[in-house]
Design a protein around this motif. Structure first.
Motif, PDB file in Angstrom:
ATOM      1  N   GLY A 195       0.804  -1.221   0.000  1.00 39.05           N
ATOM      2  CA  GLY A 195       0.000   0.000   0.000  1.00 39.05           C
ATOM      3  C   GLY A 195       0.839   1.274   0.000  1.00 39.05           C
ATOM      4  N   GLU A 196       2.157   1.143   0.311  1.00 39.94           N
ATOM      5  CA  GLU A 196       3.058   2.308   0.230  1.00 39.94           C
ATOM      6  C   GLU A 196       3.472   2.483  -1.219  1.00 39.94           C
ATOM      7  OE1 GLU A 196       3.788   4.198   2.897  1.00 39.94           O
ATOM      8  OE2 GLU A 196       2.430   2.877   3.987  1.00 39.94           O
ATOM      9  N   THR A 204      -9.631   5.576  -2.559  1.00 35.41           N
ATOM     10  CA  THR A 204      -8.590   5.564  -1.529  1.00 35.41           C
ATOM     11  C   THR A 204      -8.032   4.158  -1.282  1.00 35.41           C
ATOM     12  OG1 THR A 204     -10.317   5.313   0.127  1.00 35.41           O
ATOM     13  CG2 THR A 204      -9.541   7.558  -0.281  1.00 35.41           C
ATOM     14  N   ASP A 205      -8.501   3.196  -2.058  1.00 37.57           N
ATOM     15  CA  ASP A 205      -8.056   1.822  -1.851  1.00 37.57           C
ATOM     16  C   ASP A 205      -6.931   1.490  -2.835  1.00 37.57           C
ATOM     17  OD1 ASP A 205      -8.602  -0.939  -0.683  1.00 37.57           O
ATOM     18  OD2 ASP A 205      -8.722  -1.303  -2.843  1.00 37.57           O
ATOM     19  N   HIS A 206      -5.787   1.010  -2.319  1.00 40.61           N
ATOM     20  CA  HIS A 206      -4.647   0.818  -3.233  1.00 40.61           C
ATOM     21  C   HIS A 206      -4.883  -0.308  -4.235  1.00 40.61           C
ATOM     22  CE1 HIS A 206      -3.572  -1.442   0.455  1.00 40.61           C
ATOM     23  NE2 HIS A 206      -3.219  -2.350  -0.407  1.00 40.61           N
ATOM     24  N   LEU A 207      -5.718  -1.299  -3.856  1.00 34.99           N
ATOM     25  CA  LEU A 207      -6.004  -2.385  -4.795  1.00 34.99           C
ATOM     26  C   LEU A 207      -6.801  -1.826  -5.991  1.00 34.99           C
ATOM     27  CD1 LEU A 207      -5.503  -5.370  -5.010  1.00 34.99           C
ATOM     28  CD2 LEU A 207      -7.587  -5.798  -3.708  1.00 34.99           C
ATOM     29  N   MET A 214      -1.821 -11.738  -5.268  1.00 36.79           N
ATOM     30  CA  MET A 214      -2.587 -12.344  -4.172  1.00 36.79           C
ATOM     31  C   MET A 214      -2.024 -11.926  -2.810  1.00 36.79           C
ATOM     32  SD  MET A 214      -5.093 -13.661  -5.545  1.00 36.79           S
ATOM     33  CE  MET A 214      -5.502 -13.770  -7.296  1.00 36.79           C
ATOM     34  N   ARG A 215      -0.747 -11.512  -2.811  1.00 34.84           N
ATOM     35  CA  ARG A 215      -0.104 -11.102  -1.547  1.00 34.84           C
ATOM     36  C   ARG A 215      -0.366  -9.650  -1.172  1.00 34.84           C
ATOM     37  NH1 ARG A 215       5.192 -13.378  -2.939  1.00 34.84           N
ATOM     38  NH2 ARG A 215       5.033 -15.585  -2.479  1.00 34.84           N
ATOM     39  N   ILE A 216      -1.014  -8.907  -2.043  1.00 38.70           N
ATOM     40  CA  ILE A 216      -1.243  -7.480  -1.743  1.00 38.70           C
ATOM     41  C   ILE A 216      -2.064  -7.369  -0.456  1.00 38.70           C
ATOM     42  CG2 ILE A 216      -2.381  -5.348  -2.551  1.00 38.70           C
ATOM     43  CD1 ILE A 216      -1.791  -6.271  -5.419  1.00 38.70           C
ATOM     44  N   LYS A 252      11.733  -0.378  -5.259  1.00 38.72           N
ATOM     45  CA  LYS A 252      12.678  -1.469  -4.969  1.00 38.72           C
ATOM     46  C   LYS A 252      13.135  -1.416  -3.522  1.00 38.72           C
ATOM     47  CE  LYS A 252      15.620  -0.435  -8.183  1.00 38.72           C
ATOM     48  NZ  LYS A 252      14.919   0.282  -9.234  1.00 38.72           N
ATOM     49  N   SER A 253      13.348  -0.183  -3.025  1.00 34.29           N
ATOM     50  CA  SER A 253      13.890  -0.094  -1.666  1.00 34.29           C
ATOM     51  C   SER A 253      12.899  -0.525  -0.597  1.00 34.29           C
ATOM     52  CB  SER A 253      14.443   1.304  -1.388  1.00 34.29           C
ATOM     53  OG  SER A 253      13.935   2.238  -2.282  1.00 34.29           O
ATOM     54  N   TYR A 254      11.602  -0.610  -0.926  1.00 35.09           N
ATOM     55  CA  TYR A 254      10.631  -1.086   0.077  1.00 35.09           C
ATOM     56  C   TYR A 254      10.286  -2.567  -0.111  1.00 35.09           C
ATOM     57  CZ  TYR A 254       9.776   3.957   0.515  1.00 35.09           C
ATOM     58  OH  TYR A 254       9.917   5.306   0.641  1.00 35.09           O
ATOM     59  N   GLU A 255      10.885  -3.181  -1.122  1.00 37.91           N
ATOM     60  CA  GLU A 255      10.605  -4.601  -1.418  1.00 37.91           C
ATOM     61  C   GLU A 255       9.113  -4.882  -1.540  1.00 37.91           C
ATOM     62  OE1 GLU A 255      12.798  -7.130   1.211  1.00 37.91           O
ATOM     63  OE2 GLU A 255      14.706  -6.195   0.666  1.00 37.91           O
TER      64      GLU A 255
END
Ligand code: ADP
Ligand code: TRP
Length: 323
Positions: A187-188, A229-232, A212-214, A192-195
């Motif tokens: 959601g951030e 407002t939903d990142h998905l 599926m891991r989101i 790359k730096s946040y993996e």
């Protein structure tokens, strides 16, 4: 008008890179002239494994071509294939105030964290200025975080022109659409730096697994939700057409559905979106000699231009006789 930008080969490209940068570079290749390069000398300030850097550079070239960069329209090359830029970098370095570089954020942030920085990181913005000025670039499309570096390039060009006479063309930044701040699997901001990235050229199976891991919120399924407002939903939006966006948004507002359903729709949409690119990527990977030819040709064109500008700068500051 000449457009120029560089992208670092620090890892495989992800959705954020595509929607935030690459797609916009590709749209801009229809401008009068476009130069795009793989900034391997800049990447050397962080990637210290020879095989990784080399492979990343080839991958970056193949990825950009597969995503639509057209070598007949744009000049695509590898930064280190144009040694003229490194020479120009030195000419610029001699007039660069230390204070200007001390204020640049990459160095400042490292220093604040107590990490020892090397001279490469410290002088990174001067090499970037040389990249830009070497091609008489007018417009430099970059993300918000690079705008400070374009200001450095402008400062250095201005002061060189002032001391030695009109030599460099004044570039300007074109800030890429920041509305396309692509969220990652947590959601951030995807980075790359946040993996938290989903790579463009992952296999469809691996991509589905990542989707599926989101992470999602744990509100009950029955609750109506605000899609914007939903990142998905924000990710789904990138791949869907207007009608599908509307349908999905209506489902969010009505409530009573599961995030699993959205993830499946996202995976299907992303699959369809990247299918053609993936096919082109496979064809390129089967013919690496073609990619090498494209880069060789790009370097030749880039060197011709950079050589001309370098000579102009050398003559202006007195390290070469005037022709
Ligand atoms: P990363 O943060 O993964 O290291 P880079 O800094 O190499 O990515 O970014 C390369 C380009 O892609 C930059 O122009 C940057 O603005 C853009 N970009 C990267 N991540 C995103 C994102 N999540 N949303 C929008 N643009 C992005
Ligand atoms: N520093 C840029 C980045 O990290 C990459 C880059 C190097 C660049 N040289 C450039 C971008 C010249 C634009 C122009 O994204």
């Amino acid at each position: 008008m000449r457009v120029l930008s560089g992208i670092q080969p620090t890892g495989r490209f992800h959705w954020g890179n595509y929607f935030g940068a690459i797609r916009q570079y590709i749209d801009l290749q229809c401008e009068d002239e476009a130069y795009y390069f793989i900034a391997n000398l800049h990447a050397l300030t962080t990637v210290r494994d020879r095989d990784v850097l080399w492979q990343n550079t080839l991958d970056a070239a193949m990825d950009l071509l597969a995503l639509g960069l057209d070598p007949d329209r744009a000049t695509l090359f590898v930064q280190s294939d144009v040694p003229e830029v490194s020479e120009l970098c030195w000419l610029l370095m001699t007039g660069t105030p230390m204070g200007l570089l001390e204020r640049c954020h990459a160095f400042k942030e490292k220093k604040a964290k107590g990490v020892t920085a090397d001279a490469g990181l410290f002088t990174y913005p001067v090499l970037m200025a040389a990249d830009i000025l070497a091609y008489d670039s007018n417009v430099v499309p970059v993300g918000e975080d690079q705008v400070q570096h374009i200001e450095v390039a402008r400062d250095l060009a201005r002061s060189f022109n002032h001391q030695f006479g009109e030599t460099f063309v004044m570039p300007r930044a074109k800030v890429l659409e920041t509305s396309a701040k692509v969220p990652g699997t947590d959601g951030e901001k995807m980075s790359k730096s946040y993996e938290n990235t989903i790579e463009i050229f992952e296999t469809p199976k691996a991509m589905r697994k990542q989707i599926m891991r989101i992470v999602t919120d744990s509100r009950p399924m029955e609750d109506p939700k605000e899609p914007e407002t939903d990142h998905l939903y924000q990710l789904y939006w990138l791949f869907a057409d207007d009608a599908d966006r509307e349908t999905m948004a209506a489902k969010y507002r009505a409530g009573g559905f599961g995030y699993g359903e959205v993830k499946k729709a996202l995976a299907d949409a992303a699959d369809g979106f990247f299918a053609e690119f993936r096919e082109r990527r496979e064809q390129l990977a089967a013919h690496p000699e073609k990619v090498r030819d494209i880069l060789g040709d790009g370097a030749q064109r880039a060197r011709a231009k950079a050589g001309e500008v370098l000579r102009r700068a050398q003559e202006a500051c007195g390290v070469k006789a005037r022709s």
